[in-house]
Design an enzyme around this catalytic site. Sequence first.
Site, PDB file in Angstrom:
ATOM      1  N   VAL A  27       5.233  -7.284   3.148  1.00  0.00           N
ATOM      2  CA  VAL A  27       6.465  -7.808   3.753  1.00  0.00           C
ATOM      3  C   VAL A  27       6.601  -7.267   5.182  1.00  0.00           C
ATOM      4  O   VAL A  27       6.638  -6.052   5.403  1.00  0.00           O
ATOM      5  CB  VAL A  27       7.704  -7.422   2.903  1.00  0.00           C
ATOM      6  N   LYS A  28       6.673  -8.214   6.121  1.00  0.00           N
ATOM      7  CA  LYS A  28       6.753  -7.834   7.536  1.00  0.00           C
ATOM      8  C   LYS A  28       8.230  -7.774   7.934  1.00  0.00           C
ATOM      9  O   LYS A  28       8.976  -8.748   7.770  1.00  0.00           O
ATOM     10  CB  LYS A  28       6.013  -8.895   8.360  1.00  0.00           C
ATOM     11  N   VAL A  29       8.631  -6.626   8.462  1.00  0.00           N
ATOM     12  CA  VAL A  29      10.048  -6.352   8.732  1.00  0.00           C
ATOM     13  C   VAL A  29      10.195  -5.920  10.194  1.00  0.00           C
ATOM     14  O   VAL A  29       9.436  -5.057  10.656  1.00  0.00           O
ATOM     15  CB  VAL A  29      10.545  -5.204   7.802  1.00  0.00           C
TER      16      VAL A  29
ATOM     17  N   THR B 219       0.775 -12.984  10.078  1.00  0.00           N
ATOM     18  CA  THR B 219       1.416 -14.204  10.576  1.00  0.00           C
ATOM     19  C   THR B 219       2.763 -13.786  11.133  1.00  0.00           C
ATOM     20  O   THR B 219       3.202 -12.660  10.938  1.00  0.00           O
ATOM     21  CB  THR B 219       1.661 -15.208   9.433  1.00  0.00           C
TER      22      THR B 219
ATOM     23  N   ALA C 136       3.730 -11.336   5.573  1.00  0.00           N
ATOM     24  CA  ALA C 136       4.677 -12.454   5.564  1.00  0.00           C
ATOM     25  C   ALA C 136       6.021 -11.923   6.059  1.00  0.00           C
ATOM     26  O   ALA C 136       6.554 -10.963   5.499  1.00  0.00           O
ATOM     27  CB  ALA C 136       4.808 -13.009   4.147  1.00  0.00           C
TER      28      ALA C 136
END
Length: 218
Positions: free
Chosen positions: A86-88, A27, A60
């Site tokens: 965790v999307k960074v 997402t 996310a």
Amino acid sequence: MKFFIDTANLKQIKEAQDLGVLDGVTTNPSLMAKEGITGRDNILQHYKDICAIVTGDVSAEVISTEFSEMVKEGEALAALHEQIVVKVPMIKDGIKAIKYFSDKGIRTNCTLVFSSGQALLAAKAGATYVSPFIGRLDDISSDGLNLIAEIRHIYDNYAFQTEILAASVRHTMHVIDCAKIGADVMTGPLSSIEGLLKHPLTDSGLAKFLADYKKGNN
Ligand code: G3P
């Protein structure tokens, strides 16, 4: 090759999950906004709802761009569910945050990657996934698939464990070309997965089989 669906639409996520070939979901803030999911609490709940539908990884994305804020936000996202990755974003503080998360055993997806140098840095920092955006490169007359090939070559040279997650996949040929190059994962719309089903000879062949069965069983 893992198949992720790139949407925050629960109905489409369920449809892909029911097909039995879905390995995860990605997402981003734009996809959340598209589904009308706004406000921190609603967004966090939506991630939990997605995790309840699928069995695989759910990316996310953090909104912060400063290291300590990214860490706080990422730790809260990771604590939501064991499936959360965790999307960074690929920025200087993002690389520091990926290294921090990697040392803590929190899985990451380095997003907004548009060059092989960025992908090399993400792997050095210990990203679980790196997301080169192939469709957006194609949009500006650059070669998205060539970037996937370059990253594959670099990662294989050093046996980096970071998985190449081909993102911004727009259609079925992107999926097939990524598979030929050896991308570990692709994330795209439901249509890019369902497009793999289609062949006119399958349709006409099945129609004939069924018609012949009917003739013999009347
Ligand atoms: O999730 C990130 C990426 O897949 C975005 O795709 O189609 O907006 O370029 P797109």
